[in-house]
Scaffold this motif. Structure first.
Motif, short mmCIF file in Angstrom:
data_model
loop_
_atom_site.label_atom_id
_atom_site.label_comp_id
_atom_site.label_asym_id
_atom_site.label_seq_id
_atom_site.Cartn_x
_atom_site.Cartn_y
_atom_site.Cartn_z
N VAL A 25 0.84 -1.20 0.00
CA VAL A 25 0.00 0.00 0.00
C VAL A 25 0.88 1.26 0.00
O VAL A 25 0.61 2.22 -0.72
CB VAL A 25 -0.95 -0.01 1.22
N LEU A 26 1.94 1.24 0.82
CA LEU A 26 2.83 2.40 0.88
C LEU A 26 3.50 2.65 -0.47
O LEU A 26 3.64 3.80 -0.90
CB LEU A 26 3.88 2.19 1.97
N THR A 27 3.89 1.59 -1.16
CA THR A 27 4.50 1.74 -2.48
C THR A 27 3.53 2.38 -3.47
O THR A 27 3.90 3.27 -4.24
CB THR A 27 4.95 0.36 -3.02
N LEU A 28 2.27 1.92 -3.43
CA LEU A 28 1.27 2.52 -4.32
C LEU A 28 1.03 3.98 -3.99
O LEU A 28 0.87 4.82 -4.89
CB LEU A 28 -0.05 1.74 -4.22
N LEU A 29 1.01 4.32 -2.70
CA LEU A 29 0.82 5.71 -2.30
C LEU A 29 1.97 6.58 -2.78
O LEU A 29 1.77 7.70 -3.25
CB LEU A 29 0.68 5.81 -0.78
N ILE A 30 3.19 6.05 -2.68
CA ILE A 30 4.36 6.81 -3.13
C ILE A 30 4.29 7.04 -4.64
O ILE A 30 4.55 8.16 -5.12
CB ILE A 30 5.66 6.08 -2.75
N LEU A 31 3.94 6.01 -5.40
CA LEU A 31 3.82 6.17 -6.85
C LEU A 31 2.73 7.17 -7.20
O LEU A 31 2.88 7.99 -8.12
CB LEU A 31 3.52 4.81 -7.50
N LEU A 32 1.61 7.12 -6.45
CA LEU A 32 0.52 8.06 -6.69
C LEU A 32 0.97 9.50 -6.43
O LEU A 32 0.68 10.42 -7.22
CB LEU A 32 -0.66 7.72 -5.79
N LEU A 33 1.73 9.69 -5.35
CA LEU A 33 2.17 11.04 -5.01
C LEU A 33 3.26 11.53 -5.96
O LEU A 33 3.40 12.74 -6.17
CB LEU A 33 2.67 11.07 -3.56
N ILE A 34 4.04 10.61 -6.52
CA ILE A 34 5.03 11.02 -7.53
C ILE A 34 4.31 11.63 -8.73
O ILE A 34 4.68 12.70 -9.22
CB ILE A 34 5.88 9.82 -7.98
N VAL A 35 3.26 10.96 -9.18
CA VAL A 35 2.49 11.47 -10.31
C VAL A 35 1.80 12.78 -9.94
O VAL A 35 1.82 13.75 -10.70
CB VAL A 35 1.46 10.42 -10.78
N ALA A 36 1.20 12.81 -8.74
CA ALA A 36 0.51 14.03 -8.31
C ALA A 36 1.49 15.20 -8.19
O ALA A 36 1.15 16.34 -8.52
CB ALA A 36 -0.19 13.78 -6.97
N GLY A 37 2.70 14.91 -7.72
CA GLY A 37 3.70 15.95 -7.55
C GLY A 37 4.15 16.57 -8.86
O GLY A 37 4.69 17.68 -8.88
N MET A 38 3.94 15.87 -9.98
CA MET A 38 4.30 16.42 -11.28
C MET A 38 3.33 17.50 -11.74
O MET A 38 3.62 18.26 -12.66
CB MET A 38 4.35 15.31 -12.33
N PHE A 39 2.14 17.55 -11.11
CA PHE A 39 1.10 18.47 -11.58
C PHE A 39 0.58 19.42 -10.50
O PHE A 39 -0.01 20.44 -10.83
CB PHE A 39 -0.08 17.66 -12.14
N LEU A 40 0.77 19.07 -9.22
CA LEU A 40 0.22 19.88 -8.14
C LEU A 40 1.34 20.37 -7.23
O LEU A 40 2.38 19.73 -7.12
CB LEU A 40 -0.78 19.06 -7.31
N ASP A 41 1.10 21.50 -6.56
CA ASP A 41 2.05 21.98 -5.58
C ASP A 41 1.91 21.18 -4.29
O ASP A 41 0.91 20.48 -4.07
CB ASP A 41 1.83 23.47 -5.30
N GLY A 42 2.91 21.30 -3.42
CA GLY A 42 2.97 20.46 -2.23
C GLY A 42 1.82 20.64 -1.28
O GLY A 42 1.25 19.65 -0.77
#
Length: 432
Positions: A321-338
């Motif tokens: 689950v943590l790995t999936l969350l990290i991958l999700l946040l990597i993608v989100a970080g490419m488009f959204l601010d922190g």
């Protein structure tokens, strides 16, 4: 049905270019109104109450103050003196100017806590110096943007203040202490590929011709800047003031340095500084309050509990689950601010973390590391926007250099995930 509409409306609003805060607040308001078809006005009254409740929180007072600190130290001449001190230590060998840029950015993280402000302060000095020394402009912009990303890890940190608002179980002092070691690891993770790239491509040949600044004179000139983190963090640790009060102390200390010590500022400079900090703070605070409506709608519509149960019982286990969350946040970080990432995802992630018995302070550090990566990862990277504007290069030209920096910081993230005590031993030692 309404829960699906909530997320669909948010995504559609984002896709058509609506600002993040307005998309969060608008989607949450419509969902709450539709959930109470017979009492629309009551639902809208709850929205206004949620808006005020999201703003009326004492720790949020620190955000405009730390934003103001970043603007003041940008103009006070502290960064230039820190650069000379760092150069007197590292010298002018291959890749050493990159080390100076990252190190000074990390140190400024102990003053302002704002990545874009640090990128502006360091970039204004280092990018020109690196260009004259023979470093490519795109490489210089990449190094400055990546180094400035450590600012939200090394205390004080605006991102961690926002996280503490969303997760009251994680106090601001504990988060500040937990971010220190991972912030240093992230800096080291950036220095390694930066130096390797410089030596591999034979950058900085002209830097060797420059004289090395004298150490003791540079130290004397930088002593006021070096004292800033000691006063800010030491005062919090000794109990003289809270993190919010520390931000106010930092403002007056920065003004004292800029106006009376270095004399690089005048009273006339205060108005544009206050205006700039006020505009940026207003944007941050508005996003925070509008996101509170979105989070309140998630709770009201009972969306979080079913989603948490589905994730916990998915069979992936905590690390999956943590790995999936990290991958999700990597993608989100490419488009959204922190800050937007925290406001959108933390209300969803916190119940999952509690179900897996993750330490919420450690989780805050992991999420902040991911946000830090997003600050210099194209296509939307606030730090990289600032440094590319200073270097006068298009953002796409930095990709070949940025990818190595991203890999270095991801290595630091892996260490913190595998060894949580890297983040937790200091707050435990300090008794937070």
């Amino acid at each position: 049905m309404i829960s699906s509409l909530l997320f669909a409306m948010f995504v559609i609003l984002m896709a058509i270019g609506v600002p993040v805060g307005v998309a969060l607040g608008g989607a949450g308001t419509v969902a709450i109104a539709l959930a109470n078809p017979d009492t629309h006005w009551f639902g809208l009254m709850a929205v206004s109450q949620s808006f005020y409740a999201g703003l009326a929180k004492y720790p949020l007072l620190a955000i405009p103050m730390f934003v103001l600190v970043g603007s003041i130290f940008d103009r006070s001449g502290v960064a230039a003196r820190l650069v000379r001190l760092a150069q007197s230590i590292t010298g002018n060998g291959p890749g050493m100017l990159a080390v100076v840029a990252i190190t000074v950015a990390m140190f400024l993280g102990g003053i302002s806590g704002s990545g874009p402000a640090c990128a502006a302060a360091v970039g204004a000095i280092m990018i020109g110096a690196m260009n004259r020394a023979g470093y490519p402009r795109a490489y210089s912009a990449s190094v400055v943007a990546a180094g400035a990303a450590t600012d939200i890890l090394i205390p004080p940190s605006i991102a961690m203040i926002v996280y503490s608002i969303l997760v009251p179980q994680a106090s601001v002092p504990a988060l500040f202490a937990a971010g220190m070691v991972p912030g240093i690891l992230a800096g080291i993770g950036l220095i390694i590929p930066a130096v390797w790239l410089a030596r591999r491509h034979n950058m900085g040949a002209e830097a060797r011709k420059e004289p090395r600044p004298p150490f003791w004179r540079s130290l004397y000139q930088a002593v006021w800047g070096l004292s800033a983190p000691v006063i800010i963090l030491g005062g919090m640790r000794m109990g003289y003031f809270t993190p919010t009060e520390a931000a106010v102390v930092a403002v007056f200390y920065g003004l004292f340095i800029g106006i009376f010590v270095h004399r690089t500022m005048s009273w006339r400079d205060l108005f544009p500084i206050l205006r700039e900090a006020g505009e940026l703070s207003a944007v941050i605070m508005l996003i925070v309050t509008l996101a509170g409506i979105f989070a309140w709608s998630l709770s009201t519509l009972s969306i979080i509990d079913p989603l948490t149960n589905a994730i916990v019982h998915s069979g992936l286990g905590p690390y999956g689950v943590l790995t999936l969350l990290i991958l999700l946040l990597i993608v989100a970080g490419m488009f959204l601010d922190g800050i937007s990432i925290f406001l959108i995802f933390v209300p969803l992630i916190q119940p999952v973390a509690m179900a897996f018995h993750w330490d919420l302070v450690w989780l805050g550090v992991v999420l902040t590391l991911m946000v830090a990566v997003g600050q210099f990862t194209p296509p939307v990277a606030v730090n990289l926007m600032v440094s590319c504007k200073i270097a006068q290069v298009p953002m796409e030209s930095t990709v070949r250099w940025v990818v190595w920096m991203v890999g270095g910081m991801m290595g630091s993230l892996v260490l913190v995930v595998l060894f949580p005590q890297l983040a937790l031993w200091l707050p435990h030692y300090l008794g937070y």
